[in-house]
Design a protein around this motif. Structure first.
Motif, PDB file in Angstrom:
ATOM      1  N   VAL A 287       0.822  -1.205   0.000  1.00 17.17           N
ATOM      2  CA  VAL A 287       0.000   0.000   0.000  1.00 17.17           C
ATOM      3  C   VAL A 287       0.860   1.259   0.000  1.00 17.17           C
ATOM      4  CG1 VAL A 287      -1.645   1.340   1.338  1.00 17.17           C
ATOM      5  CG2 VAL A 287      -1.970  -1.127   1.065  1.00 17.17           C
ATOM      6  N   ARG A 288       1.968   1.260   0.770  1.00 21.81           N
ATOM      7  CA  ARG A 288       2.791   2.468   0.885  1.00 21.81           C
ATOM      8  C   ARG A 288       3.417   2.873  -0.442  1.00 21.81           C
ATOM      9  NH1 ARG A 288       5.616   1.095   6.739  1.00 21.81           N
ATOM     10  NH2 ARG A 288       3.751   1.571   8.013  1.00 21.81           N
TER      11      ARG A 288
ATOM     12  N   ARG B  74       3.367   6.544  -5.202  1.00 17.71           N
ATOM     13  CA  ARG B  74       3.262   6.785  -6.647  1.00 17.71           C
ATOM     14  C   ARG B  74       2.083   7.688  -6.995  1.00 17.71           C
ATOM     15  NH1 ARG B  74       4.479   1.137  -6.880  1.00 17.71           N
ATOM     16  NH2 ARG B  74       2.249   0.699  -7.216  1.00 17.71           N
ATOM     17  N   LEU B  75       1.007   7.577  -6.228  1.00 18.86           N
ATOM     18  CA  LEU B  75      -0.184   8.369  -6.522  1.00 18.86           C
ATOM     19  C   LEU B  75      -0.120   9.780  -5.945  1.00 18.86           C
ATOM     20  CD1 LEU B  75      -3.027   5.744  -5.961  1.00 18.86           C
ATOM     21  CD2 LEU B  75      -2.069   6.539  -8.129  1.00 18.86           C
ATOM     22  N   MET B  76       0.727  10.005  -4.944  1.00 18.58           N
ATOM     23  CA  MET B  76       0.773  11.304  -4.289  1.00 18.58           C
ATOM     24  C   MET B  76       1.104  12.444  -5.251  1.00 18.58           C
ATOM     25  SD  MET B  76       0.280  13.063  -1.612  1.00 18.58           S
ATOM     26  CE  MET B  76       0.118  11.781  -0.372  1.00 18.58           C
TER      27      MET B  76
ATOM     28  N   LEU C 229      -0.914  17.328  -8.138  1.00 18.16           N
ATOM     29  CA  LEU C 229      -0.997  18.064  -9.396  1.00 18.16           C
ATOM     30  C   LEU C 229      -2.416  18.159  -9.944  1.00 18.16           C
ATOM     31  CD1 LEU C 229       2.140  16.731 -11.317  1.00 18.16           C
ATOM     32  CD2 LEU C 229       1.803  19.033 -10.419  1.00 18.16           C
ATOM     33  N   ALA C 230      -3.304  17.301  -9.479  1.00 20.81           N
ATOM     34  CA  ALA C 230      -4.655  17.247 -10.039  1.00 20.81           C
ATOM     35  C   ALA C 230      -5.386  18.584  -9.981  1.00 20.81           C
ATOM     36  CB  ALA C 230      -5.459  16.155  -9.337  1.00 20.81           C
TER      37      ALA C 230
END
Length: 307
Positions: free
Chosen positions: A15-16, A21-23, A28-29
């Motif tokens: 999970v970490r 990777r998604l952070m 930026l979203a």
């Protein structure tokens, strides 16, 4: 129970890295969404509008005409006149701003009394609103009450007042002088920051080797500030090309079409004549031309940096 316990740490390790990777994408979203809705969506909408004969005072006449507006551009003499003026506008204003900014930065980089105050004062033209600058220079150029004619007559440079903004042969260059005065502090501040980053030891070594001031400028100063000049020049090309507020306030595009540029022509067509289809076609065409100029500038700059 015994079979689930060993798998818990393994799940956490999976999970970490996923969160890591998604952070960046999550951070930026918001900026990407704002850019899409504020920049790209209006661009697409403008492109679609340019394919329509959309005149707001004829709401029932709006129809799809394809490339009709762009074909109309090719036969529009005002468009070609505005294109020529835009080339002169960019080709003179940006080099003049850069040259004047370079001279100002070199002077402000020297040691002299009240240097800090001079550095603060030089930014005033850049800090003033464009409308204020345009109104101020309209007064300076005024043939009846303007100070420019008084000074030139006093110095015996001219013998009668000159209608700077009413003469079709002088109006565009008078506005260029105004924008040069407004924009040179940007270059001065950027170049001054670049000069501060050049090690003084390079000048000392060159002086010991007998290099003249000019050779030090050519071989040390210019290479040291070249990246700053390239970046600042690119930004000013984009800003000057899109600038129309000073022209609009000072001359309104006149006399006649003497100070028409493409952004101003698109504004007049879309906002004053309410011909959004044709005005948008002008704006889209100008965007493509400006994008080609910027791309060529970037390619050339990258080649020079690689050398």
């Amino acid at each position: 129970m015994s079979t689930l316990a060993p798998s818990a740490p393994h799940d956490l390790t999976q999970v970490r890295p996923l969160r890591s990777r998604l952070m960046p994408y999550a951070l930026l979203a918001p900026a990407v969404l704002v850019t899409v809705f504020i920049v790209f969506f209006p661009m697409v909408q403008a492109l679609v509008t340019s394919f329509y004969d959309l005149v707001l005072w004829k709401p029932n006449a709006g129809r799809f005409v394809g490339f009709g507006n762009y074909i109309k551009l090719l036969h529009d003499p005002v468009f070609w006149t505005s294109l020529g003026h835009t080339a002169i506008w960019i080709g003179l204003t940006v080099p003049l701003q850069m040259g004047l900014g370079l001279v100002a930065a070199l002077l402000l980089n020297r040691e002299f009394p009240w240097r800090g105050l001079a550095r603060a004062l030089v930014i005033i033209p850049w800090a003033l609103p464009s409308v204020v600058i345009a109104l101020m220079w309209r007064w300076i150029y005024d043939p009846t009450t303007g100070v420019l004619n008084d000074i030139l007559i006093y110095l015996s440079i001219i013998h009668s007042t000159v209608p700077w903004l009413a003469d079709p042969n002088l109006a565009l260059y008078a506005v260029i002088a105004t924008l040069t005065w407004q924009g040179f502090p940007f270059f001065a501040v950027m170049i001054l920051a670049g000069l501060q980053g050049i090690p003084q030891s390079q000048y000392e070594a060159a002086s010991i080797d007998g290099a003249s001031t000019w050779r030090q400028f050519v071989h040390i100063t210019l290479p040291g500030i070249a990246p700053v000049l390239a970046t600042a020049g690119l930004l000013r090309i984009i800003w000057v090309a899109n600038s129309m507020d000073v022209i609009f306030v000072m001359t309104g595009g006149g006399p006649g079409y003497a100070t028409h540029t493409l952004p101003l022509y698109a504004f007049i067509k879309a906002r004053q004549n309410l011909d959004f289809g044709y005005g948008t076609a002008i704006a889209v065409t100008f965007t493509i031309l400006l994008g080609a100029i910027v791309a060529a500038y970037i390619v050339r700059t990258m080649r020079e940096v690689e050398r």
